[in-house]
Scaffold this motif. Structure first.
Motif, PDB file in Angstrom:
ATOM      1  N   GLY A   1       5.915  -5.032   5.341  1.00  0.00           N
ATOM      2  CA  GLY A   1       5.941  -3.901   4.426  1.00  0.00           C
ATOM      3  C   GLY A   1       4.543  -3.447   4.077  1.00  0.00           C
ATOM      4  O   GLY A   1       3.549  -4.110   4.426  1.00  0.00           O
ATOM      5  N   PRO A   2       4.429  -2.303   3.398  1.00  0.00           N
ATOM      6  CA  PRO A   2       3.120  -1.781   3.006  1.00  0.00           C
ATOM      7  C   PRO A   2       2.345  -2.799   2.176  1.00  0.00           C
ATOM      8  O   PRO A   2       2.886  -3.381   1.239  1.00  0.00           O
ATOM      9  CB  PRO A   2       3.470  -0.539   2.171  1.00  0.00           C
ATOM     10  CG  PRO A   2       4.835  -0.137   2.637  1.00  0.00           C
ATOM     11  CD  PRO A   2       5.539  -1.421   2.955  1.00  0.00           C
ATOM     12  N   GLY A   3       1.095  -3.015   2.540  1.00  0.00           N
ATOM     13  CA  GLY A   3       0.244  -3.928   1.784  1.00  0.00           C
ATOM     14  C   GLY A   3       0.183  -5.334   2.338  1.00  0.00           C
ATOM     15  O   GLY A   3      -0.676  -6.124   1.932  1.00  0.00           O
ATOM     16  N   ARG A   4       1.076  -5.668   3.287  1.00  0.00           N
ATOM     17  CA  ARG A   4       1.096  -7.045   3.801  1.00  0.00           C
ATOM     18  C   ARG A   4      -0.207  -7.406   4.505  1.00  0.00           C
ATOM     19  O   ARG A   4      -0.819  -8.444   4.221  1.00  0.00           O
ATOM     20  CB  ARG A   4       2.268  -7.230   4.763  1.00  0.00           C
ATOM     21  CG  ARG A   4       2.342  -8.637   5.361  1.00  0.00           C
ATOM     22  CD  ARG A   4       3.470  -8.749   6.383  1.00  0.00           C
ATOM     23  NE  ARG A   4       3.633 -10.122   6.819  1.00  0.00           N
ATOM     24  CZ  ARG A   4       2.932 -10.681   7.805  1.00  0.00           C
ATOM     25  NH1 ARG A   4       2.021  -9.967   8.444  1.00  0.00           N
ATOM     26  NH2 ARG A   4       3.139 -11.942   8.146  1.00  0.00           N
ATOM     27  N   ASP A   5      -0.627  -6.553   5.442  1.00  0.00           N
ATOM     28  CA  ASP A   5      -1.808  -6.871   6.243  1.00  0.00           C
ATOM     29  C   ASP A   5      -3.065  -6.973   5.385  1.00  0.00           C
ATOM     30  O   ASP A   5      -3.878  -7.884   5.553  1.00  0.00           O
ATOM     31  CB  ASP A   5      -2.005  -5.817   7.335  1.00  0.00           C
ATOM     32  CG  ASP A   5      -0.923  -5.894   8.403  1.00  0.00           C
ATOM     33  OD1 ASP A   5      -0.766  -4.916   9.161  1.00  0.00           O
ATOM     34  OD2 ASP A   5      -0.236  -6.932   8.473  1.00  0.00           O
ATOM     35  N   VAL A   6      -3.236  -6.025   4.459  1.00  0.00           N
ATOM     36  CA  VAL A   6      -4.447  -6.055   3.634  1.00  0.00           C
ATOM     37  C   VAL A   6      -4.411  -7.247   2.680  1.00  0.00           C
ATOM     38  O   VAL A   6      -5.447  -7.838   2.367  1.00  0.00           O
ATOM     39  CB  VAL A   6      -4.620  -4.723   2.863  1.00  0.00           C
ATOM     40  CG1 VAL A   6      -3.550  -4.541   1.803  1.00  0.00           C
ATOM     41  CG2 VAL A   6      -6.001  -4.661   2.224  1.00  0.00           C
ATOM     42  N   THR A   7      -3.231  -7.633   2.221  1.00  0.00           N
ATOM     43  CA  THR A   7      -3.121  -8.811   1.354  1.00  0.00           C
ATOM     44  C   THR A   7      -3.577 -10.064   2.094  1.00  0.00           C
ATOM     45  O   THR A   7      -4.380 -10.853   1.577  1.00  0.00           O
ATOM     46  CB  THR A   7      -1.674  -8.990   0.868  1.00  0.00           C
ATOM     47  OG1 THR A   7      -1.297  -7.856   0.072  1.00  0.00           O
ATOM     48  CG2 THR A   7      -1.529 -10.251   0.023  1.00  0.00           C
TER      49      THR A   7
ATOM     50  N   THR B   1     -13.908  -8.971  -2.517  1.00  0.00           N
ATOM     51  CA  THR B   1     -14.342  -7.594  -2.285  1.00  0.00           C
ATOM     52  C   THR B   1     -13.306  -6.830  -1.471  1.00  0.00           C
ATOM     53  O   THR B   1     -12.740  -7.351  -0.518  1.00  0.00           O
ATOM     54  CB  THR B   1     -15.684  -7.555  -1.533  1.00  0.00           C
ATOM     55  OG1 THR B   1     -15.555  -8.262  -0.290  1.00  0.00           O
ATOM     56  CG2 THR B   1     -16.786  -8.196  -2.361  1.00  0.00           C
ATOM     57  N   ALA B   2     -13.072  -5.594  -1.884  1.00  0.00           N
ATOM     58  CA  ALA B   2     -12.174  -4.671  -1.173  1.00  0.00           C
ATOM     59  C   ALA B   2     -12.277  -3.331  -1.886  1.00  0.00           C
ATOM     60  O   ALA B   2     -12.851  -3.237  -2.980  1.00  0.00           O
ATOM     61  CB  ALA B   2     -10.736  -5.180  -1.164  1.00  0.00           C
ATOM     62  N   SER B   3     -11.725  -2.302  -1.277  1.00  0.00           N
ATOM     63  CA  SER B   3     -11.733  -0.988  -1.920  1.00  0.00           C
ATOM     64  C   SER B   3     -10.687  -0.946  -3.031  1.00  0.00           C
ATOM     65  O   SER B   3      -9.783  -1.792  -3.088  1.00  0.00           O
ATOM     66  CB  SER B   3     -11.426   0.101  -0.886  1.00  0.00           C
ATOM     67  OG  SER B   3     -10.095  -0.031  -0.414  1.00  0.00           O
TER      68      SER B   3
ATOM     69  N   ALA C   1      -5.136  -1.929  -4.968  1.00  0.00           N
ATOM     70  CA  ALA C   1      -3.891  -1.338  -5.462  1.00  0.00           C
ATOM     71  C   ALA C   1      -2.730  -1.690  -4.538  1.00  0.00           C
ATOM     72  O   ALA C   1      -1.619  -2.001  -4.994  1.00  0.00           O
ATOM     73  CB  ALA C   1      -4.036   0.178  -5.578  1.00  0.00           C
ATOM     74  N   ALA C   2      -2.983  -1.650  -3.226  1.00  0.00           N
ATOM     75  CA  ALA C   2      -1.939  -1.993  -2.259  1.00  0.00           C
ATOM     76  C   ALA C   2      -1.554  -3.470  -2.368  1.00  0.00           C
ATOM     77  O   ALA C   2      -0.375  -3.834  -2.262  1.00  0.00           O
ATOM     78  CB  ALA C   2      -2.420  -1.680  -0.840  1.00  0.00           C
ATOM     79  N   ILE C   3      -2.556  -4.317  -2.593  1.00  0.00           N
ATOM     80  CA  ILE C   3      -2.291  -5.754  -2.760  1.00  0.00           C
ATOM     81  C   ILE C   3      -1.436  -5.990  -4.000  1.00  0.00           C
ATOM     82  O   ILE C   3      -0.461  -6.751  -3.972  1.00  0.00           O
ATOM     83  CB  ILE C   3      -3.614  -6.539  -2.861  1.00  0.00           C
ATOM     84  CG1 ILE C   3      -4.351  -6.513  -1.519  1.00  0.00           C
ATOM     85  CG2 ILE C   3      -3.360  -7.983  -3.296  1.00  0.00           C
ATOM     86  CD1 ILE C   3      -5.762  -7.071  -1.575  1.00  0.00           C
ATOM     87  N   LEU C   4      -1.796  -5.324  -5.096  1.00  0.00           N
ATOM     88  CA  LEU C   4      -1.042  -5.487  -6.338  1.00  0.00           C
ATOM     89  C   LEU C   4       0.413  -5.074  -6.150  1.00  0.00           C
ATOM     90  O   LEU C   4       1.333  -5.778  -6.580  1.00  0.00           O
ATOM     91  CB  LEU C   4      -1.690  -4.664  -7.453  1.00  0.00           C
ATOM     92  CG  LEU C   4      -0.945  -4.647  -8.797  1.00  0.00           C
ATOM     93  CD1 LEU C   4      -0.815  -6.054  -9.357  1.00  0.00           C
ATOM     94  CD2 LEU C   4      -1.667  -3.735  -9.789  1.00  0.00           C
ATOM     95  N   ASP C   5       0.626  -3.939  -5.510  1.00  0.00           N
ATOM     96  CA  ASP C   5       1.996  -3.473  -5.268  1.00  0.00           C
ATOM     97  C   ASP C   5       2.768  -4.469  -4.408  1.00  0.00           C
ATOM     98  O   ASP C   5       3.936  -4.769  -4.669  1.00  0.00           O
ATOM     99  CB  ASP C   5       1.975  -2.106  -4.576  1.00  0.00           C
ATOM    100  CG  ASP C   5       1.596  -0.976  -5.520  1.00  0.00           C
ATOM    101  OD1 ASP C   5       1.255   0.116  -5.021  1.00  0.00           O
ATOM    102  OD2 ASP C   5       1.640  -1.181  -6.748  1.00  0.00           O
ATOM    103  N   TYR C   6       2.103  -4.979  -3.376  1.00  0.00           N
ATOM    104  CA  TYR C   6       2.788  -5.876  -2.436  1.00  0.00           C
ATOM    105  C   TYR C   6       3.173  -7.199  -3.090  1.00  0.00           C
ATOM    106  O   TYR C   6       4.326  -7.639  -2.997  1.00  0.00           O
ATOM    107  CB  TYR C   6       1.895  -6.141  -1.223  1.00  0.00           C
ATOM    108  CG  TYR C   6       2.529  -7.058  -0.212  1.00  0.00           C
ATOM    109  CD1 TYR C   6       2.247  -8.429  -0.196  1.00  0.00           C
ATOM    110  CD2 TYR C   6       3.442  -6.573   0.709  1.00  0.00           C
ATOM    111  CE1 TYR C   6       2.852  -9.275   0.712  1.00  0.00           C
ATOM    112  CE2 TYR C   6       4.053  -7.419   1.623  1.00  0.00           C
ATOM    113  CZ  TYR C   6       3.757  -8.765   1.622  1.00  0.00           C
ATOM    114  OH  TYR C   6       4.368  -9.602   2.522  1.00  0.00           O
TER     115      TYR C   6
END
Length: 200
Positions: free
Chosen positions: A66-72, A108-110, A115-120
């Motif tokens: 789902g959205p945010g998985r890879d960046v998490t 560190t991250a944008s 925000a994507a990590i928090l949602d995921y």
């Protein structure tokens, strides 16, 4: 005998350059063929993107797609095992505090990535019995909320939330999602992702 020997030497002296010429040419052709066979050998193709995605999914099956998985996985794995996330389910406020703590410790991250990590993590690893955390279903009024409330509820950056308040002050209340997406410097995708909890 000496005359015969002399003629033989004369004959072989004439033949040797010809022999060497053709022999050298043959060696050159052979070397070219070897070089062609080596350079023409196909380079192994990179694994298809779908194969790599499947591998990554299999590597951490406890993290739903789902959205945010890879960046998490990418951001959080720099400092600790992803299992830390799985073993510490929290509501949204808890995850916000955890991410803030990680930033203080050097993560560190944008802003968009955080925000994507928090949602995921809020969606997939909520506190037991919360179904995603209280804040995950709380509505926000686009015409009354403060910049801080907008940033928190809609996973916006501080700059984006401030832009919404500034636009609202200058142009009046929003009436639709499309009105809200007209605000300059605000990611419309974030608005679409949260449209179910936005009131006017």
């Amino acid at each position: 005998m000496s005359a015969l020997h002399t003629k033989w030497n004369q004959l072989t002296s004439k033949l040797n350059p010809v022999y060497l010429k053709f022999t050298g040419a043959g060696i050159g052709v052979a070397l070219c063929l070897v070089a062609i066979s080596v350079t023409a050998e196909p380079k192994p193709a990179d694994p298809p993107a779908a194969v790599m995605a499947a591998y990554q999914q299999d590597e951490h099956p406890e993290f739903p797609a789902g959205p945010g998985r890879d960046v998490t996985l990418r951001v959080c794995s720099r400092c600790h095992s992803p299992n830390n996330i799985v073993s510490r389910p929290q509501n949204r406020e808890g995850w916000e505090a955890t991410i803030a703590k990680m930033v203080d410790m050097g993560a560190t991250a944008s802003d968009e990535d955080f925000a994507a990590i928090l949602d995921y993590v809020s969606k997939n690893f909520p506190a037991p019995g919360t179904g995603g955390g209280a804040a995950a279903t709380a509505h926000v009024n686009a015409n009354k909320a403060t910049a801080a409330d907008l940033a928190k509820a809609l996973s916006l950056t501080d700059k984006e939330a401030a832009a919404i308040v500034d636009y609202r002050t200058k142009n009046g209340d929003f009436k639709t999602i499309d009105d809200l997406k007209k605000v300059p410097d605000v990611d419309g995708k974030k608005i679409d992702d949260k449209k179910d909890i936005i009131d006017f």
